[in-house]
Scaffold this active site. Structure first.
Site, mmCIF file in Angstrom:
data_model
loop_
_atom_site.group_PDB
_atom_site.id
_atom_site.type_symbol
_atom_site.label_atom_id
_atom_site.label_comp_id
_atom_site.label_asym_id
_atom_site.label_seq_id
_atom_site.Cartn_x
_atom_site.Cartn_y
_atom_site.Cartn_z
ATOM 1 N N HIS A 1 23.727 40.256 43.309
ATOM 2 C CA HIS A 1 22.559 39.367 43.421
ATOM 3 C C HIS A 1 23.033 37.919 43.396
ATOM 4 O O HIS A 1 22.329 37.027 43.846
ATOM 5 C CB HIS A 1 21.553 39.639 42.286
ATOM 6 C CG HIS A 1 22.109 39.432 40.917
ATOM 7 N ND1 HIS A 1 23.105 40.226 40.398
ATOM 8 C CD2 HIS A 1 21.838 38.517 39.966
ATOM 9 C CE1 HIS A 1 23.410 39.796 39.178
ATOM 10 N NE2 HIS A 1 22.651 38.761 38.901
ATOM 11 N N ARG A 2 24.210 37.706 42.811
ATOM 12 C CA ARG A 2 24.868 36.397 42.902
ATOM 13 C C ARG A 2 26.288 36.652 43.381
ATOM 14 O O ARG A 2 26.907 37.657 43.020
ATOM 15 C CB ARG A 2 24.918 35.718 41.544
ATOM 16 C CG ARG A 2 23.545 35.463 40.945
ATOM 17 C CD ARG A 2 23.574 34.215 40.083
ATOM 18 N NE ARG A 2 22.333 34.021 39.359
ATOM 19 C CZ ARG A 2 21.224 33.516 39.898
ATOM 20 N NH1 ARG A 2 21.206 33.162 41.176
ATOM 21 N NH2 ARG A 2 20.135 33.367 39.185
ATOM 22 N N LYS B 1 32.301 39.079 39.883
ATOM 23 C CA LYS B 1 33.412 38.597 39.052
ATOM 24 C C LYS B 1 33.764 39.615 37.980
ATOM 25 O O LYS B 1 32.890 40.281 37.435
ATOM 26 C CB LYS B 1 32.948 37.285 38.391
ATOM 27 C CG LYS B 1 34.019 36.499 37.712
ATOM 28 C CD LYS B 1 34.789 35.613 38.655
ATOM 29 C CE LYS B 1 35.985 34.979 37.982
ATOM 30 N NZ LYS B 1 37.092 35.925 37.755
ATOM 31 N N LYS C 1 26.936 40.202 31.164
ATOM 32 C CA LYS C 1 27.675 39.103 30.538
ATOM 33 C C LYS C 1 27.427 37.779 31.273
ATOM 34 O O LYS C 1 27.101 36.766 30.666
ATOM 35 C CB LYS C 1 29.169 39.468 30.614
ATOM 36 C CG LYS C 1 30.079 38.746 29.703
ATOM 37 C CD LYS C 1 31.526 39.186 29.910
ATOM 38 C CE LYS C 1 31.787 40.634 29.559
ATOM 39 N NZ LYS C 1 33.235 40.969 29.523
ATOM 40 N N ASP D 1 24.724 32.408 31.668
ATOM 41 C CA ASP D 1 24.356 31.592 32.834
ATOM 42 C C ASP D 1 25.548 31.223 33.704
ATOM 43 O O ASP D 1 25.710 30.071 34.105
ATOM 44 C CB ASP D 1 23.635 30.300 32.385
ATOM 45 C CG ASP D 1 22.208 30.587 31.987
ATOM 46 O OD1 ASP D 1 21.590 31.495 32.574
ATOM 47 O OD2 ASP D 1 21.712 29.911 31.063
ATOM 48 N N LYS E 1 34.604 44.838 38.382
ATOM 49 C CA LYS E 1 35.775 45.136 37.540
ATOM 50 C C LYS E 1 36.749 45.966 38.340
ATOM 51 O O LYS E 1 36.341 46.733 39.218
ATOM 52 C CB LYS E 1 35.342 45.926 36.304
ATOM 53 C CG LYS E 1 36.331 45.878 35.179
ATOM 54 C CD LYS E 1 36.212 44.569 34.439
ATOM 55 C CE LYS E 1 37.014 44.504 33.175
ATOM 56 N NZ LYS E 1 36.486 43.449 32.298
ATOM 57 N N SER F 1 36.599 31.106 33.425
ATOM 58 C CA SER F 1 36.936 31.493 34.797
ATOM 59 C C SER F 1 36.017 30.777 35.784
ATOM 60 O O SER F 1 36.450 30.373 36.867
ATOM 61 C CB SER F 1 36.746 32.999 34.995
ATOM 62 O OG SER F 1 37.877 33.695 34.541
HETATM 63 N N1 GLU Z 1 38.371 40.371 31.891
HETATM 64 C C1 GLU Z 1 37.524 39.409 31.284
HETATM 65 C C2 GLU Z 1 36.219 40.048 30.858
HETATM 66 O O1 GLU Z 1 36.129 41.241 30.639
HETATM 67 C C3 GLU Z 1 37.369 38.159 32.145
HETATM 68 C C4 GLU Z 1 36.617 38.326 33.411
HETATM 69 C C5 GLU Z 1 36.662 37.084 34.314
HETATM 70 O O2 GLU Z 1 37.115 36.043 33.877
HETATM 71 O O3 GLU Z 1 36.239 37.211 35.456
HETATM 72 O O4 GLU Z 1 35.242 39.396 30.627
#
Ligand code: GLU
Length: 474
Positions: free
Chosen positions: A68-69, A73, A97, A102, A109, A366
């Site tokens: 959706h965005r 990540k 998360k 935000d 993953k 990140s």
């Molecule tokens: N692996 C980290 C997490 O579980 C970082 C993920 C990220 O920075 O994209 O939140």
């Protein structure tokens, strides 16, 4: 520590059941709930690599839970516990998360089934670059769509190889550096990323201790100073969290649990020295001034104020939940408490700050790194000297108006312009504080919400569902 099999539920089922509590509290339309819970896509790759003249086949996954965005990540894990269900569960946690803090990303993953200790540096480079090529060619890795980061078993080194592999395949992409985060600073990384998840854990705990009603509800009194803390896992996250809590907040780290056992000292353990010992001896055994036990899991049950599981998923299960003595659990790892254990702990009135909030500091920084990569400039580069000059003018004005000299320490504080690390820490602190307040407000405002975890899912689902309602489901 190893993967705990004392659970009848898979990791993804556990996460979905936790989300269900929130859907129920929100009276959410079940079809929207199904859309939000579903993992959008997952890829499995099997690829050969020539290791010392022998071909080995490696298996890896990358799941996109939501887009959706964009980009989606989430980290890439190199471990022997990786499987498809784990990757899907971790991708869904990334969705929640990012929404909680935000950060405008979808959730993803990746995982590679490998024991990194069995390969040398050059072999790891070959394997990592080949895995990255697979993901890039199949549309699961790019600055615009899917951006990995470090996770268990990976770090700056692997991220640099991934970034370089993408750059070689897409030299025309001016934003190539934004294809992955957690890179070394010399290769487009950002200062403060390595410590970010652990530091975020500390900022979360500090914010908790600014809320008297939450402290009281957890059965605690006073501030963070002197609190007895148990940390499971002295990897990247646990190490920085424990170190900062000990050195900056004067908390007592009374036990450190690692894969080969636990170190216990009621007067507090020196975290930096324990880490040096592990680096040198590859074990916690033999560390002076502490009691050693080889039953690490049992140490989770010791009496303490705060328990910080910062290692693996499924460490607190139906098997040990009833014996956990901590009043307050802070989930620095992803999924350390199973759904069934969570039910038991809720019944017992143990306060739990959930993973999707507590360890969001990594993805927050990140996000800053990704912005830095897209803007092609280090934060603070334009304004630092200007801010210093402003500070100088302010001091000159104060001195000429008062006929007094500003003391040295005050001058230094006022004159100093913020550098990249100052800005990263400030942005991270602000993010963790704001997110905590949203969680706490939701917990106190909605009588159907009885715990921080459900509050966190309500906050996340509210934001995610709004984007679905705004753009429609196609
Ligand atoms: N692996 C980290 C997490 O579980 C970082 C993920 C990220 O920075 O994209 O939140």
């Amino acid at each position: 520590m190893s993967k705990n099999t004392n659970t009848s539920l898979s990791f993804s089922a556990s996460v979905n059941l936790m989300a269900d509590r929130a859907f129920l509290a929100m009276d959410m339309d079940p079809s929207i709930a199904a859309v939000i819970k579903a993992c959008n896509s997952i890829i499995e790759v099997n690829f050969p690599v020539n290791i010392k003249g022998k071909v080995e086949v490696f298996t890896g996954w990358r799941a996109v839970h939501s887009n959706h965005r964009l980009p989606a990540k989430g980290g890439i894990r190199f471990a022997t516990i990786v499987d498809q269900d784990e990757v899907e569960a971790l991708a869904s946690l990334m969705t929640y998360k990012c929404a909680i803090v935000d950060v405008p990303f979808g959730g993803s993953k990746g995982g590679l089934l490998i024991d990194p200790s069995k390969y040398d540096r050059d072999e790891m480079e070959l394997i990592t670059r080949r895995f990255a090529r697979e993901l890039i060619r199949k549309g699961f890795l790019s600055p615009a769509e899917n951006v990995p980061a470090p996770d268990m078993g990976t770090g700056q080194r692997e991220m640099a190889w991934i970034a370089d592999t993408y750059k070689l395949l897409h030299p025309e992409d001016i934003n190539h550096n934004g294809c992955v985060t957690g890179k070394p600073v010399a290769h487009g990384g950002i200062r403060g990323r390595t410590e970010a998840t652990g530091r975020g854990v500390v900022y979360a705990i500090r914010e908790f201790f600014r809320h008297p009603e939450d402290i009281k509800a957890a059965g605690l009194v006073g501030g963070l100073g002197g609190k007895k803390i148990i940390v499971q896992g002295l990897g990247n996250v646990g190490y920085y969290a424990a170190k900062l809590l000990e050195e900056e907040d004067e908390a007592k780290i009374i036990a450190i649990i690692e894969r080969d056992g636990a170190l216990i000292n009621d007067d507090g353990l020196p975290v930096e020295e324990v880490r040096q010992h592990i680096n040198e001896h590859k074990t916690i055994k033999g560390f002076k001034n502490a009691t050693f036990t080889d039953n690490g899991l049992k140490a989770l049950e010791l009496s303490c104020d705060i328990l910080i599981p910062a290692a693996l998923e499924a460490q607190i299960t139906v098997e040990n939940a009833a014996r956990i003595q901590a009043k307050f659990i802070v989930e620095a790892a992803n999924g350390p408490v199973t759904y069934e254990a969570d039910e038991i702990l809720r019944e017992r009135g143990v306060s739990i700050l959930p993973d999707a909030y507590v360890n969001a500091g990594g993805v927050t920084v990140s996000y800053f790194e990704w912005i830095r990569n897209l803007s092609h400039i280090r934060f603070g580069r334009m304004e630092r000297r200007f801010d210093e000059m402003r500070g100088q003018h302010l001091i000159s004005a104060m001195e000429s108006l008062t006929n007094e000299t500003v003391p040295e320490w005050m001058r230094d504080e006022i004159v100093r312009g913020a550098d990249e690390l100052d800005l990263v820490r400030s942005g991270l602190d602000d993010t963790m504080r704001n997110a905590y307040r949203e969680l706490s407000e939701t917990l106190h405002a909605n009588e159907k919400v009885k715990d921080f975890r459900t509050a966190a899912y309500v906050v996340a689902i509210d934001k995610i569902s709004r984007t679905y309602f705004d753009i429609g489901v196609y």
